[in-house]
Structures are given as structure tokens and as C-alpha cells.
Design a protein around this motif. Structure first.
Motif, PDB file in Angstrom:
ATOM      1  N   ALA A 290      98.837  80.240  17.883  1.00 37.59           N
ATOM      2  CA  ALA A 290      99.929  81.111  18.326  1.00 37.59           C
ATOM      3  C   ALA A 290      99.437  82.481  18.777  1.00 37.59           C
ATOM      4  CB  ALA A 290     100.951  81.270  17.204  1.00 37.59           C
ATOM      5  N   ASP A 291      98.223  82.889  18.342  1.00 36.58           N
ATOM      6  CA  ASP A 291      97.661  84.182  18.730  1.00 36.58           C
ATOM      7  C   ASP A 291      96.726  84.080  19.929  1.00 36.58           C
ATOM      8  OD1 ASP A 291      98.988  85.629  16.748  1.00 36.58           O
ATOM      9  OD2 ASP A 291      97.437  85.153  15.267  1.00 36.58           O
ATOM     10  N   GLY A 292      96.655  82.885  20.532  1.00 37.90           N
ATOM     11  CA  GLY A 292      95.833  82.717  21.724  1.00 37.90           C
ATOM     12  C   GLY A 292      94.375  82.413  21.457  1.00 37.90           C
ATOM     13  N   ARG A 293      93.995  82.287  20.198  1.00 37.42           N
ATOM     14  CA  ARG A 293      92.606  81.969  19.865  1.00 37.42           C
ATOM     15  C   ARG A 293      92.349  80.481  20.028  1.00 37.42           C
ATOM     16  NH1 ARG A 293      89.127  85.226  17.131  1.00 37.42           N
ATOM     17  NH2 ARG A 293      88.236  83.464  15.996  1.00 37.42           N
ATOM     18  N   VAL A 294      91.160  80.145  20.492  1.00 42.61           N
ATOM     19  CA  VAL A 294      90.756  78.747  20.619  1.00 42.61           C
ATOM     20  C   VAL A 294      90.451  78.204  19.234  1.00 42.61           C
ATOM     21  CG1 VAL A 294      89.046  77.182  21.629  1.00 42.61           C
ATOM     22  CG2 VAL A 294      89.853  79.168  22.925  1.00 42.61           C
ATOM     23  N   THR A 295      90.958  77.023  18.949  1.00 45.01           N
ATOM     24  CA  THR A 295      90.908  76.478  17.584  1.00 45.01           C
ATOM     25  C   THR A 295      89.764  75.489  17.351  1.00 45.01           C
ATOM     26  OG1 THR A 295      92.482  74.755  18.227  1.00 45.01           O
ATOM     27  CG2 THR A 295      93.388  76.770  17.254  1.00 45.01           C
TER      28      THR A 295
ATOM     29  N   MET B 212      89.237  90.272  27.878  1.00 44.76           N
ATOM     30  CA  MET B 212      89.451  88.824  27.985  1.00 44.76           C
ATOM     31  C   MET B 212      88.801  88.225  29.218  1.00 44.76           C
ATOM     32  SD  MET B 212      93.222  88.060  26.401  1.00 44.76           S
ATOM     33  CE  MET B 212      94.160  89.295  27.286  1.00 44.76           C
ATOM     34  N   ILE B 213      88.706  88.982  30.305  1.00 52.14           N
ATOM     35  CA  ILE B 213      88.121  88.384  31.509  1.00 52.14           C
ATOM     36  C   ILE B 213      86.629  88.678  31.649  1.00 52.14           C
ATOM     37  CG2 ILE B 213      90.299  88.348  32.765  1.00 52.14           C
ATOM     38  CD1 ILE B 213      89.442  90.824  34.262  1.00 52.14           C
TER      39      ILE B 213
ATOM     40  N   GLU C 201      94.115  86.037  23.906  1.00 51.79           N
ATOM     41  CA  GLU C 201      94.001  86.497  22.518  1.00 51.79           C
ATOM     42  C   GLU C 201      94.812  87.760  22.266  1.00 51.79           C
ATOM     43  OE1 GLU C 201      89.868  86.019  20.700  1.00 51.79           O
ATOM     44  OE2 GLU C 201      89.446  86.110  22.840  1.00 51.79           O
ATOM     45  N   ARG C 202      95.660  87.679  21.278  1.00 52.84           N
ATOM     46  CA  ARG C 202      96.480  88.836  20.913  1.00 52.84           C
ATOM     47  C   ARG C 202      95.582  89.974  20.422  1.00 52.84           C
ATOM     48  NH1 ARG C 202     101.504  87.382  17.301  1.00 52.84           N
ATOM     49  NH2 ARG C 202     101.836  86.156  19.194  1.00 52.84           N
ATOM     50  N   GLY C 203      95.876  91.197  20.866  1.00 56.28           N
ATOM     51  CA  GLY C 203      95.109  92.353  20.429  1.00 56.28           C
ATOM     52  C   GLY C 203      93.900  92.665  21.282  1.00 56.28           C
TER      53      GLY C 203
END
Length: 461
Positions: A244-249, A298-299, A290-292
């Protein structure tokens, strides 16, 4: 007048001559991916070899199993040596009907605001950029009879078609090509007035997955819910790739990914990047990922996991009520710092297998892999280059990251042991790989002046 000032004045007074030489090479249809243009690629390589020889380089077009590679050396200078890399091949021009002019009939366009741009395929990527460096060398030779430092030039003919013959060429000729530092002019300015040095590029890992359930497409009225649906299976797997925070799991995905060094964070903040304008230009407004994390983080400095394509079942006109036999997706990972693409591939496959039901099977197909690369901004050559760019453009040159990949940087580092300075003068609106490609005349003119300054600055290191 100093030697450098004389060289810069020579460049200023010979821009038209430099343009005509660029136009000559732009007229050559060196499309490397299409075998129909193999003769044109060879003609382009031979043009460059002859041109380099005309200014005192010992140059030749070397045969490979594909298109020739041009190598030239001028050892007239003293001190630290450089190897300049560029490519003379270009992308195909299709769809031709979207061009406003003949892609291989270069001309200088004057726009409504009075600015001028060179229009042609390859104007920016990479013929115009290559010629900025060669013209700087030409000016130094014309004014002083020599170069400030020893210079080697390597021009590839397959960058736009995979570059498979470059790595073995580098290994076979490492002793001849090795220099103190590499130079590449295949990157962009930060904005039209701010020069930049790209110090990090992301790696890449590509995977295609195919999930197969029933041995044929099924009638959804007869088999719905009772039979496993590969579309549902694949959709769940892809959805599970991020939280939910955009992190890859994927377990271990962030191994080798440190936090951004504070010195780079501070420099990036000075760029005053506007994420709203960045997203607004493509019709979006809400940051994802990713949140934050900032958009630039990110890019440039964070890894990604993106679904590039997916499909399964009937996708034609109208409607067909089937449970598909197969569903597939193409997934790419942009990698940073010390992430291992082979470890990422293995972890992704384990992640997928753990989510495939017993009644289904999964197949994987590789689509390339390459490590990320970064260079030390505290190395003297980088700082001297940044100072030279700052003086020429009147704005502090920025150290920036690159969201994409330039595989040759890793090849030069691994095969020749060189750090590489990526300083280019392209702009984001140059339409590279697209119809109506252009290269601003200011980029061409001041690019020549910039390289003249950089060569002078590196001679003092």
C-alpha cells in the motif's frame, strides 16, 4: 588572447562550416537495425574515419561481425588521456508520414521565438552530440596544432540495435583503448540554460511470465468458478508486487540500495524540480511509487518494478465469454546502486512460483539484464568538467541522475576500468527516437565550446 580564448573564437567564427559537416553526416541513412541500410552504416563509419584523419587522428573503420566501429587516436597532447565514446547509427524513421520533412534532408529551422534548431534524424541522438566533441578537437588542432591532452575516439555503429559487438571489441582492444577517463555526450542538459553531468544510471532486468491453466480456452458459462482462470491468477501476482506504500514486496529486492547521500540530496533540491508540472505534462497529478520519496529520488536513485504489458483471453472487437488458457505479462525492474539483476530475476521467479496454484504452470522468458552504474563526483576530472561547464553556460552545472540505462557506461567501466563523464547538450524536447527530431543550434554551438573548455580543464588535472 590565451590559447583557450583563441580556440573559442575559432569555434564562433566557423559555426557554418561545422554545420555543413554535420549536415553531411546527417544525410547518411545509417539505420543500424535494418539490414537494408548496412551499406549506409559502413559509409557513415568511413566518413567519420576520413574526417578524423583530416584533423590528424590516426583513424580507421574496424570491421566487426556487424557494423564497423570507428577508432581514432591523437596523442599530440600531454597529461591525462581520455576516450570519447559516441555512436553514428540512428533509429528507424517510421512512421514516415508523421515527419514534416525528409528525415535525411537536414535543415536549420527558425522558430517563432527566433531560436533555431537542426532538424533531421540523428540531429540529437547522437550525430549532433558526437560532432560537438569532434569540432572542439578540430578547433584546438587548427589554432594550436595539437590537442591539450591525448584523445582517443570510439564511434559505435550498433548502439540503436543492441550493441552486441561492442563488448567483445572492447575486450579484444582494451590495451589500445584504455584511458584515464571516458567521455560520453549522449545525455541531456538539466534545462535549456543549465548544463549537467549525469553521475548515475539505473540498471535493468526484464522478465516475461506466462501462466497456463486449462489446456484450451473454456466457455465461461460451463466452467466459470469451477476452473482456474489464468487472468485472475496473474492479476493477483502482479497486484502483490507492491504494498500500500508503493514498496516492492519481493524478498531481498532492496538489498544493495542505500539512502541517497546527503550531498546529492542537497544538490537535487537546488534544481527546484516541480513534480506537479512533471506529472501534469503527461496528464497526471497524483504521485505514485514509494510513499515519502520525492519524484527525483524515485526516477534517479530508487529501484522500480513496472508492468509493461499484459494480456490473456479475447481482446478483439465485441465480446467473447471465455476463460483463457493462458495469461502473460512483461515486467521490468530498473535497478540502482549495487542491486544484482540476476539475484532480482531469481527472487522474482520465486515470488511468482509461490503464488501459482497447483493446477497452473508458469514459464519465464528473459529480456536482458544490466547493472546500475554510478561515478564518484569527488574525482578531480568530474569537478574540473563541472567547472568548465559552469563557466561556459554561466550557471552552476548540476550533478544529476538518469532514470534510464546506457549500457556502454558499464562496458567501459568493466572492460577498461574507467570512470565515465556523461556530459551532453540534448534537451527534453529533442524528440529523439520520434518523428521530427531536432537539436537546438545553441546546444550544438555551445556544446563545441563546452568540450573545448573541458579538454583545456582536464589538461590542468
Amino acid at each position: 588572447m590565451s590559447e583557450l580564448e583563441s580556440v573559442l573564437a575559432h569555434i564562433d567564427s566557423h559555426v557554418e562550416d561545422a554545420l555543413e559537416r554535420l549536415f553531411e553526416v546527417l544525410r547518411i541513412k545509417s539505420i543500424s537495425t535494418d539490414p537494408a541500410f548496412a551499406d549506409q552504416c559502413r559509409a557513415c563509419a568511413e566518413w567519420h574515419a576520413k574526417d578524423l584523419a583530416s584533423i590528424g587522428f590516426k583513424a580507421s573503420a574496424r570491421d566487426t561481425p556487424g557494423h564497423p566501429i570507428v577508432v581514432g587516436h591523437d596523442r599530440s597532447g600531454n597529461g591525462h588521456s581520455v576516450l570519447f565514446y559516441g555512436h553514428y547509427d540512428v533509429q528507424p524513421v517510421d512512421p514516415l508520414e508523421l515527419w514534416d520533412h525528409d528525415p535525411f534532408a537536414p535543415f536549420l529551422e527558425t522558430r517563432a521565438d527566433g531560436s533555431r534548431a537542426i532538424r533531421a534524424r540523428g540531429a540529437s541522438d547522437d550525430k549532433g552530440q558526437v560532432m560537438t566533441f569532434i569540432e572542439a578537437c578540430r578547433a584546438w588542432k587548427a589554432v594550436t596544432g595539437k590537442l591539450p591532452i591525448p584523445v582517443s575516439i570510439l564511434l559505435e555503429g550498433e548502439e540503436e540495435s543492441g550493441g552486441v559487438n561492442l563488448p567483445p571489441f572492447l575486450k579484444a582492444n582494451a590495451g589500445e583503448l584504455r584511458a584515464d577517463v571516458g567521455l560520453i555526450c549522449d545525455t541531456s542538459m538539466w534545462d535549456p540554460k543549465t548544463p549537467a553531468i549525469t553521475t548515475m544510471l539505473r540498471g535493468l532486468c526484464g522478465e516475461e511470465i506466462v501462466v497456463t491453466g486449462p489446456d484450451r480456452d473454456l466457455h465461461s458459462g460451463f466452467y466459470g468458478s469451477a476452473a482456474v482462470n489464468p487472468n485472475h491468477v496473474l492479476a493477483r501476482i502482479l497486484a502483490d508486487l507492491r504494498d500500500a506504500d508503493g514498496r516492492v514486496t519481493i524478498p531481498g529486492f532492496y538489498d544493495g540500495v542505500p539512502e541517497l547521500p546527503e550531498v546529492l540530496r542537497e544538490q537535487w533540491e537546488k534544481l527546484h524540480f516541480d513534480p506537479k508540472a512533471f506529472l501534469g505534462a503527461v496528464g497526471l497529478s497524483v504521485p505514485a511509487g514509494e510513499r515519502g520519496r520525492t519524484a527525483l529520488e524515485m526516477i534517479w536513485s530508487r529501484p522500480t518494478c513496472e508492468v509493461n504489458g499484459m494480456g490473456g483471453g479475447y481482446q478483439g472487437a465485441g465480446f467473447k465469454t471465455v476463460i483463457p488458457s493462458r495469461a502473460s505479462a512483461k515486467v521490468s525492474f530498473r535497478l540502482v546502486f549495487d542491486q544484482d539483476p540476476h539475484a532480482i530475476r531469481a527472487a522474482f521467479r520465486d515470488f511468482v512460483r509461490a503464488r501459482v496454484p497447483a493446477d497452473c504452470k508458469v514459464e519465464f522468458f528473459e529480456h536482458g539484464a544490466g547493472r546500475a552504474i554510478r561515478f564518484p563526483i569527488d574525482a578531480p576530472a568530474f569537478e574540473r568538467t563541472r567547472q568548465a561547464l559552469t563557466v561556459e553556460w554561466g550557471r552552476e552545472a548540476a550533478y544529476i541522475g538518469g532514470g534510464g540505462s546506457i549500457p556502454v557506461t558499464h562496458e567501459l567501466k568493466s572492460a577498461l576500468g574507467m570512470d565515465v563523464i556523461l556530459a551532453g547538450f540534448a534537451l527534453d524536447d529533442d524528440r529523439i527516437h520520434s518523428p521530427n527530431e531536432k537539436y537546438d543550434l545553441v546546444s550544438f554551438h555551445r556544446g563545441m565550446r563546452s568540450w573545448a573548455r573541458i579538454l583545456h580543464s582536464l589538461a590542468s588535472s
